[in-house]
Write a protein that holds these residues in place. Structure first.
Motif, PDB file in Angstrom:
ATOM      1  N   GLY A 205       1.065  -1.034  -0.020  1.00  0.00           N
ATOM      2  CA  GLY A 205      -0.071  -0.021  -0.001  1.00  0.00           C
ATOM      3  C   GLY A 205       0.649   1.289   0.266  1.00  0.00           C
ATOM      4  O   GLY A 205       0.910   1.819   0.928  1.00  0.00           O
ATOM      5  N   ILE A 206       1.306   1.719  -1.245  1.00  0.00           N
ATOM      6  CA  ILE A 206       2.226   2.772  -1.231  1.00  0.00           C
ATOM      7  C   ILE A 206       1.405   4.038  -1.639  1.00  0.00           C
ATOM      8  O   ILE A 206       1.043   4.390  -2.501  1.00  0.00           O
ATOM      9  CB  ILE A 206       3.403   2.722  -2.330  1.00  0.00           C
ATOM     10  N   HIS A 207       0.889   4.790  -0.394  1.00  0.00           N
ATOM     11  CA  HIS A 207      -0.021   5.857  -0.394  1.00  0.00           C
ATOM     12  C   HIS A 207       0.533   7.090  -0.614  1.00  0.00           C
ATOM     13  O   HIS A 207      -0.297   8.120  -0.748  1.00  0.00           O
ATOM     14  CB  HIS A 207      -0.865   5.650   0.797  1.00  0.00           C
ATOM     15  N   TRP A 208       1.830   7.305  -0.253  1.00  0.00           N
ATOM     16  CA  TRP A 208       2.628   8.667  -0.099  1.00  0.00           C
ATOM     17  C   TRP A 208       2.865   9.337  -1.876  1.00  0.00           C
ATOM     18  O   TRP A 208       3.010   8.117  -2.432  1.00  0.00           O
ATOM     19  CB  TRP A 208       3.796   8.710   0.392  1.00  0.00           C
ATOM     20  N   HIS A 209       2.477  10.228  -1.864  1.00  0.00           N
ATOM     21  CA  HIS A 209       2.737  11.091  -3.346  1.00  0.00           C
ATOM     22  C   HIS A 209       1.609  10.485  -4.232  1.00  0.00           C
ATOM     23  O   HIS A 209       1.749  10.559  -5.351  1.00  0.00           O
ATOM     24  CB  HIS A 209       3.982  10.909  -3.710  1.00  0.00           C
ATOM     25  N   TYR A 210       0.803   9.863  -3.454  1.00  0.00           N
ATOM     26  CA  TYR A 210      -0.477   9.320  -4.606  1.00  0.00           C
ATOM     27  C   TYR A 210      -1.413  10.513  -5.295  1.00  0.00           C
ATOM     28  O   TYR A 210      -1.856   9.977  -6.469  1.00  0.00           O
ATOM     29  CB  TYR A 210      -1.406   8.517  -3.546  1.00  0.00           C
ATOM     30  N   GLY A 211      -1.245  11.719  -4.543  1.00  0.00           N
ATOM     31  CA  GLY A 211      -2.035  12.621  -5.347  1.00  0.00           C
ATOM     32  C   GLY A 211      -1.486  13.314  -6.303  1.00  0.00           C
ATOM     33  O   GLY A 211      -1.771  14.372  -6.758  1.00  0.00           O
ATOM     34  N   PRO A 259       0.511  12.708   6.464  1.00  0.00           N
ATOM     35  CA  PRO A 259       1.190  14.064   5.949  1.00  0.00           C
ATOM     36  C   PRO A 259       0.740  14.864   4.753  1.00  0.00           C
ATOM     37  O   PRO A 259       0.695  13.781   3.621  1.00  0.00           O
ATOM     38  CB  PRO A 259       2.773  13.940   5.631  1.00  0.00           C
ATOM     39  N   GLN A 260       0.087  15.779   4.793  1.00  0.00           N
ATOM     40  CA  GLN A 260      -0.668  16.304   3.814  1.00  0.00           C
ATOM     41  C   GLN A 260       0.213  16.940   2.613  1.00  0.00           C
ATOM     42  O   GLN A 260      -0.137  16.965   1.266  1.00  0.00           O
ATOM     43  CB  GLN A 260      -1.815  17.412   3.970  1.00  0.00           C
ATOM     44  N   ASP A 261       1.259  17.373   3.199  1.00  0.00           N
ATOM     45  CA  ASP A 261       2.338  17.899   2.198  1.00  0.00           C
ATOM     46  C   ASP A 261       2.950  16.805   1.151  1.00  0.00           C
ATOM     47  O   ASP A 261       3.320  17.307   0.154  1.00  0.00           O
ATOM     48  CB  ASP A 261       3.347  18.714   2.881  1.00  0.00           C
ATOM     49  N   ALA A 262       2.902  15.545   1.841  1.00  0.00           N
ATOM     50  CA  ALA A 262       3.341  14.451   0.656  1.00  0.00           C
ATOM     51  C   ALA A 262       2.021  13.911   0.093  1.00  0.00           C
ATOM     52  O   ALA A 262       2.379  12.848  -0.723  1.00  0.00           O
ATOM     53  CB  ALA A 262       4.077  13.416   1.726  1.00  0.00           C
ATOM     54  N   GLN A 263       0.807  14.500  -0.028  1.00  0.00           N
ATOM     55  CA  GLN A 263      -0.049  14.107  -0.728  1.00  0.00           C
ATOM     56  C   GLN A 263      -0.486  12.667  -0.530  1.00  0.00           C
ATOM     57  O   GLN A 263      -0.528  11.768  -1.581  1.00  0.00           O
ATOM     58  CB  GLN A 263       0.178  14.387  -2.244  1.00  0.00           C
ATOM     59  N   CYS A 264      -0.566  12.014   0.588  1.00  0.00           N
ATOM     60  CA  CYS A 264      -0.889  10.784   1.052  1.00  0.00           C
ATOM     61  C   CYS A 264      -2.292  10.555   0.885  1.00  0.00           C
ATOM     62  O   CYS A 264      -3.039  11.399   1.395  1.00  0.00           O
ATOM     63  CB  CYS A 264      -0.373  10.433   2.315  1.00  0.00           C
TER      64      CYS A 264
END
Length: 379
Positions: A205-211, A259-264
């Motif tokens: 589940g690689i959710h960081w920078h998903y955005g 962390p929202q700055d990493a667009q998780c």
């Protein structure tokens, strides 16, 4: 090898001895750093382990496991999760946390620089008439702890979306899918005919920078999932061809907790994978990524795994992990309530208050045993 949350299960010594003799059996990054978590999938069909291929050796291990534990198959053992990469997950070791090379939320690095992977890349480039694409991976893809916009390849309008980027990511991800195909083929030959046992494959589940548009950490791990390309449907279809279950992690996470700055965006990621599994006709199982003992995490698991139409529900859930913290009185009471709620999914006349009362009774009845377990795990 499995290295996750303090659990370390290394490759057998006789395998690492062969890797010492031929270090190209290890995954390798652009700087030549070798990773001993798992044999490079580029060597799947190479008789590099005392005259046998890694797939043949793995099939032998599965066969021995089946025969040795035959009395438990189908009753005690009802699911076998087949390891396909680091931490048992179908992925490249692109974010090696155990040795300090990577830290969250870095983008990771491509692992395609051993000679077996390079030979495959060279052949793929020549097959499409672009031999210059076969010399190495992207030169501007950055390093383990950078962010997408720090790089030329992963930034918003970067190389990931060029003809070269699409070629490279198609090759890199397809190599991973073919690895899964080979292992599941071997697995089918061993466990077909073993009643009551399902095989599952774990996907990270690689959710960081998903955005972001490029989804850089997913790309370096081998999941060709971008704003323009679904990376999970091909994996789900591969798993489905062998009648296996797709096991996915991070189902306890909520977007705002990360962390929202990493667009998780773990909730969006879980939803995408669930849709891929549904389209492929594959059962979806889940597990929590982090050890959580609070009701907020339990509620999220229930929302993800259970509170859906019956045909869309998860087929199984693995709770991580058993340790001293789980057996603390309040945590154990909450866990008992969580299990009861999971069991009663779909029974709408069971109130949360009733579940809590029953869980309190379970916690009281098992108090002595649980205290013994907590002490044993601490020693």
């Amino acid at each position: 090898m499995c290295v996750v949350h303090g659990c370390s299960i290394p490759l057998p010594k006789w395998v690492t001895e062969e890797m010492d003799k031929d270090q190209d059996l290890a995954y390798t990054d652009r700087c030549g750093r070798r990773n001993y978590e798992y044999l490079s999938l580029g060597a799947d069909t190479i008789p590099a382990l005392k005259g046998r291929t890694p797939i043949q050796c793995y099939a032998d291990f599965m066969r021995a496991f089946r025969d040795h534990l035959a009395p438990y198959m189908g009753n005690t053992i009802c699911e076998i999760q087949v390891g396909m990469g680091p931490a048992g997950e179908l992925r490249y070791p692109s974010y090696p946390e155990s040795n300090g090379t990577w830290s969250f939320p870095g983008i990771g690095e491509f692992q395609c620089y051993d000679r077996y992977m390079r030979a495959s890349l060279k052949a793929a480039a020549e097959a499409v008439g672009r031999p210059e694409w076969g010399n190495a991976g992207p030169e501007d893809s950055g390093s383990y702890n950078q962010w997408p916009e720090d790089t030329g390849f992963f930034r918003r309008e970067g190389g990931w979306n060029t003809d070269y980027g699409q070629f490279f990511m198609s090759w890199y991800s397809q190599m991973l899918i073919e690895h899964g195909e080979r292992i599941l083929s071997a697995c089918s030959s061993v466990f077909t005919g073993t009643p009551g046992v399902k095989v599952s494959v774990k996907v990270a589940g690689i959710h960081w920078h998903y955005g972001t548009r490029s989804h850089a950490p997913e790309l370096t791990a081998g999941y060709y999932n971008t704003r323009n390309h679904d990376g999970y449907l091909p994996i789900a279809r591969m798993i489905g061809r062998h009648g296996a279950v797709l096991n996915f992690t991070c189902v306890e996470m909520r977007n705002h907790e990360q962390p929202q700055d990493a667009q998780c965006m773990p909730e969006a990621l879980v939803s995408q994978v669930a849709n891929a599994a549904k389209e492929a006709g594959v059962g979806l199982a889940g597990e929590n990524a982090l050890p959580r003992y609070d009701e907020t995490a339990h509620d999220q698991v229930l929302a993800t795994a259970a509170e859906k139409a019956e045909e869309d529900r998860m087929v199984a859930f693995t709770y991580l992990r058993m340790g001293p913290d789980l057996f603390q009185p309040d945590n154990w009471r909450r866990f008992a309530a969580f299990v009861k709620r999971m069991t009663e999914t779909g029974v709408r006349d069971v109130s949360r208050e009733q579940v809590e009362r029953e869980a309190q009774g379970v916690a009281h009845a098992t108090q002595g045993v649980i205290q013994e377990a907590a002490v044993a795990l601490c020693n």
